[in-house]
Motif scaffolding. Structure first.
Motif, PDB file in Angstrom:
ATOM      1  N   MET A  60       0.936  -1.121  -0.314  1.00  0.00           N
ATOM      2  CA  MET A  60      -0.254  -0.346   0.122  1.00  0.00           C
ATOM      3  C   MET A  60       0.326   0.980   0.153  1.00  0.00           C
ATOM      4  O   MET A  60       0.829   2.177  -0.905  1.00  0.00           O
ATOM      5  N   GLY A  61       2.195   1.431   0.895  1.00  0.00           N
ATOM      6  CA  GLY A  61       3.417   3.049   0.618  1.00  0.00           C
ATOM      7  C   GLY A  61       3.352   2.409  -0.496  1.00  0.00           C
ATOM      8  O   GLY A  61       3.759   3.916  -0.967  1.00  0.00           O
ATOM      9  N   ASN A  62       4.312   1.874  -1.281  1.00  0.00           N
ATOM     10  CA  ASN A  62       4.112   1.623  -2.454  1.00  0.00           C
ATOM     11  C   ASN A  62       3.354   2.448  -3.608  1.00  0.00           C
ATOM     12  O   ASN A  62       3.596   3.185  -4.415  1.00  0.00           O
ATOM     13  N   MET A  63       1.879   2.202  -3.882  1.00  0.00           N
ATOM     14  CA  MET A  63       1.616   2.834  -4.362  1.00  0.00           C
ATOM     15  C   MET A  63       1.030   3.798  -3.930  1.00  0.00           C
ATOM     16  O   MET A  63       1.167   4.777  -4.708  1.00  0.00           O
ATOM     17  N   LEU A  64       0.980   4.580  -3.092  1.00  0.00           N
ATOM     18  CA  LEU A  64       0.410   5.585  -2.279  1.00  0.00           C
ATOM     19  C   LEU A  64       2.121   6.343  -3.171  1.00  0.00           C
ATOM     20  O   LEU A  64       1.657   7.466  -3.953  1.00  0.00           O
ATOM     21  N   ARG A  65       3.532   5.926  -2.250  1.00  0.00           N
ATOM     22  CA  ARG A  65       4.141   6.546  -3.565  1.00  0.00           C
ATOM     23  C   ARG A  65       4.453   6.620  -4.441  1.00  0.00           C
ATOM     24  O   ARG A  65       4.777   7.620  -5.600  1.00  0.00           O
ATOM     25  N   LYS A  66       3.683   5.450  -5.022  1.00  0.00           N
ATOM     26  CA  LYS A  66       3.519   6.030  -6.821  1.00  0.00           C
ATOM     27  C   LYS A  66       2.360   6.864  -7.617  1.00  0.00           C
ATOM     28  O   LYS A  66       2.971   7.703  -8.022  1.00  0.00           O
ATOM     29  N   ILE A  67       1.234   7.274  -6.753  1.00  0.00           N
ATOM     30  CA  ILE A  67       0.708   8.642  -7.064  1.00  0.00           C
ATOM     31  C   ILE A  67       1.210   9.685  -6.395  1.00  0.00           C
ATOM     32  O   ILE A  67       0.932  10.615  -7.268  1.00  0.00           O
ATOM     33  N   VAL A  68       1.665   9.390  -5.455  1.00  0.00           N
ATOM     34  CA  VAL A  68       2.336  11.287  -5.671  1.00  0.00           C
ATOM     35  C   VAL A  68       2.990  11.130  -6.014  1.00  0.00           C
ATOM     36  O   VAL A  68       3.590  12.288  -6.064  1.00  0.00           O
ATOM     37  N   GLN A  69       4.234  10.563  -6.791  1.00  0.00           N
ATOM     38  CA  GLN A  69       4.970  10.704  -7.801  1.00  0.00           C
ATOM     39  C   GLN A  69       4.148  11.008  -9.174  1.00  0.00           C
ATOM     40  O   GLN A  69       4.753  11.824  -9.860  1.00  0.00           O
ATOM     41  N   ILE A  70       3.608  10.544  -9.615  1.00  0.00           N
ATOM     42  CA  ILE A  70       1.807  10.829 -10.692  1.00  0.00           C
ATOM     43  C   ILE A  70       1.261  12.094 -10.416  1.00  0.00           C
ATOM     44  O   ILE A  70       1.808  12.957 -11.636  1.00  0.00           O
ATOM     45  N   THR A  71       1.041  12.436  -8.745  1.00  0.00           N
ATOM     46  CA  THR A  71       0.751  14.141  -8.923  1.00  0.00           C
ATOM     47  C   THR A  71       2.259  15.194  -9.051  1.00  0.00           C
ATOM     48  O   THR A  71       1.262  15.864  -9.576  1.00  0.00           O
ATOM     49  N   LEU A  72       3.389  14.880  -8.394  1.00  0.00           N
ATOM     50  CA  LEU A  72       4.243  15.836  -9.441  1.00  0.00           C
ATOM     51  C   LEU A  72       4.276  15.749 -10.118  1.00  0.00           C
ATOM     52  O   LEU A  72       4.443  16.766 -11.011  1.00  0.00           O
ATOM     53  N   ALA A  73       4.797  14.256 -11.647  1.00  0.00           N
ATOM     54  CA  ALA A  73       4.547  14.627 -12.868  1.00  0.00           C
ATOM     55  C   ALA A  73       3.309  15.382 -13.311  1.00  0.00           C
ATOM     56  O   ALA A  73       3.923  15.686 -14.631  1.00  0.00           O
ATOM     57  N   CYS A  74       2.373  15.282 -13.224  1.00  0.00           N
ATOM     58  CA  CYS A  74       1.292  15.644 -13.604  1.00  0.00           C
ATOM     59  C   CYS A  74       1.002  17.355 -12.952  1.00  0.00           C
ATOM     60  O   CYS A  74       0.896  18.200 -13.933  1.00  0.00           O
ATOM     61  N   ALA A  75       2.270  17.625 -12.414  1.00  0.00           N
ATOM     62  CA  ALA A  75       1.727  19.371 -11.890  1.00  0.00           C
ATOM     63  C   ALA A  75       3.562  19.705 -12.503  1.00  0.00           C
ATOM     64  O   ALA A  75       2.904  21.021 -12.819  1.00  0.00           O
ATOM     65  N   VAL A  76       4.458  19.140 -12.772  1.00  0.00           N
ATOM     66  CA  VAL A  76       4.946  19.130 -13.456  1.00  0.00           C
ATOM     67  C   VAL A  76       5.266  20.186 -15.097  1.00  0.00           C
ATOM     68  O   VAL A  76       4.954  20.991 -15.702  1.00  0.00           O
ATOM     69  N   SER A  77       4.138  18.820 -15.685  1.00  0.00           N
ATOM     70  CA  SER A  77       3.619  18.744 -16.903  1.00  0.00           C
ATOM     71  C   SER A  77       2.549  19.989 -17.617  1.00  0.00           C
ATOM     72  O   SER A  77       1.907  19.939 -18.276  1.00  0.00           O
ATOM     73  N   PHE A  78       1.692  20.425 -15.719  1.00  0.00           N
ATOM     74  CA  PHE A  78       1.120  21.039 -15.969  1.00  0.00           C
ATOM     75  C   PHE A  78       1.114  22.754 -16.707  1.00  0.00           C
ATOM     76  O   PHE A  78       0.131  22.796 -17.528  1.00  0.00           O
ATOM     77  N   VAL A  79       2.458  23.212 -16.340  1.00  0.00           N
ATOM     78  CA  VAL A  79       3.095  24.175 -17.101  1.00  0.00           C
ATOM     79  C   VAL A  79       2.428  24.435 -18.713  1.00  0.00           C
ATOM     80  O   VAL A  79       2.624  24.807 -19.272  1.00  0.00           O
ATOM     81  N   PHE A  80       3.336  22.689 -19.590  1.00  0.00           N
ATOM     82  CA  PHE A  80       3.235  22.557 -20.337  1.00  0.00           C
ATOM     83  C   PHE A  80       1.829  22.746 -20.784  1.00  0.00           C
ATOM     84  O   PHE A  80       1.145  23.277 -22.069  1.00  0.00           O
ATOM     85  N   TYR A  81       0.802  21.752 -20.231  1.00  0.00           N
ATOM     86  CA  TYR A  81      -0.806  22.227 -20.418  1.00  0.00           C
ATOM     87  C   TYR A  81      -1.006  23.190 -21.493  1.00  0.00           C
ATOM     88  O   TYR A  81      -1.724  23.829 -21.607  1.00  0.00           O
ATOM     89  N   ILE A  82      -1.005  24.121 -20.159  1.00  0.00           N
ATOM     90  CA  ILE A  82      -1.363  25.849 -20.058  1.00  0.00           C
ATOM     91  C   ILE A  82      -0.757  26.405 -21.315  1.00  0.00           C
ATOM     92  O   ILE A  82      -1.759  26.965 -21.986  1.00  0.00           O
ATOM     93  N   VAL A  83       0.363  25.885 -21.501  1.00  0.00           N
ATOM     94  CA  VAL A  83       0.939  27.193 -23.198  1.00  0.00           C
ATOM     95  C   VAL A  83      -0.157  25.929 -24.688  1.00  0.00           C
ATOM     96  O   VAL A  83      -0.600  26.972 -25.502  1.00  0.00           O
ATOM     97  N   THR A  84       0.152  24.833 -24.346  1.00  0.00           N
ATOM     98  CA  THR A  84      -0.491  23.695 -25.009  1.00  0.00           C
ATOM     99  C   THR A  84      -1.897  24.845 -25.544  1.00  0.00           C
ATOM    100  O   THR A  84      -1.829  24.297 -26.198  1.00  0.00           O
ATOM    101  N   ALA A  85      -2.676  24.495 -24.293  1.00  0.00           N
ATOM    102  CA  ALA A  85      -3.758  24.862 -24.107  1.00  0.00           C
ATOM    103  C   ALA A  85      -4.420  26.163 -24.977  1.00  0.00           C
ATOM    104  O   ALA A  85      -5.147  26.640 -25.384  1.00  0.00           O
ATOM    105  N   LEU A  86      -4.053  27.071 -24.826  1.00  0.00           N
ATOM    106  CA  LEU A  86      -4.099  28.441 -25.539  1.00  0.00           C
ATOM    107  C   LEU A  86      -3.112  28.642 -26.538  1.00  0.00           C
ATOM    108  O   LEU A  86      -4.226  29.140 -27.567  1.00  0.00           O
TER     109      LEU A  86
END
Length: 189
Positions: free
Chosen positions: A1-27
């Motif tokens: 369970m802890g490993n899955m939670l760590r993966k979800i946190v890393q996925i969330t971090l990757a989403c946050a980092v790539s969100f900047v690109f999303y804003i630019v491409t959405a515009l």
């Protein structure tokens, strides 16, 4: 369970980092597709969605494997007896990375549920707008016809994002193998 939670946190971090690109491409996509034909809008949305998913997957691979050289060490152990070829490596990766697929599915299912409840209560997205952070996992739904943009968009997003992730990881592993097996004179040049 802890490993899955760590993966979800890393996925969330990757989403946050790539969100900047999303804003630019959405515009940019909105500017291009705003006045364009419906077919051009769908094509630009589809292309920008796939590019966005690719960037997300690269950031995720960096967080999972490249940042601490964990991926190279793991691949070195996997390839002790030589490279099994792309077909053999993809089978190994699929078994090993199934937890990432499950994490993608859990995040998308939670997002879809929260957004559906939010729309049911408020008739539009209000509280669930913060879930836009997880757009790389389901942004492909925007390119689907309106009748398929619901749960189908989340399912397609989960599968496609995982496929892109696996393919990119496969390419990294093949590159690492080639790097280790190059003749010494090529490495120093």
């Amino acid at each position: 369970m802890g490993n899955m939670l760590r993966k979800i946190v890393q996925i969330t971090l990757a989403c946050a980092v790539s969100f900047v690109f999303y804003i630019v491409t959405a515009l940019i996509t909105a500017a291009i597709a705003g006045e364009a034909l419906e077919s051009l809008r769908i094509v630009t949305t589809l292309l920008s969605s796939i590019i966005y998913m690719c960037i997300f997957c690269l950031v995720l691979i960096y967080l999972f494997y490249i940042r601490k050289s964990k991926g190279e060490d793991m691949a070195l152990k996997d390839f002790e007896n030589g490279y099994p070829g792309m077909k053999g490596d993809i089978a190994l990766l699929f078994r090993r990375e199934i937890k990432v697929l499950v994490a993608f599915a859990v995040i998308n299912a939670a997002c879809w549920s929260i957004i559906s409840i939010d729309r049911l209560i408020f008739s539009r997205r209000t509280v669930s707008a913060v879930l836009l952070l997880y757009a790389p996992l389901n942004v492909i739904g925007e390119a689907l016809p309106s009748f398929a943009n619901g749960i189908l968009g989340y399912l397609v997003g989960t599968v496609l994002c995982f496929a892109i992730y696996l393919f990119a990881l496969l390419l990294f592993r093949k590159r690492w193998y080639k790097k280790w097996n190059e003749p010494e004179e090529k490495r120093t040049v």
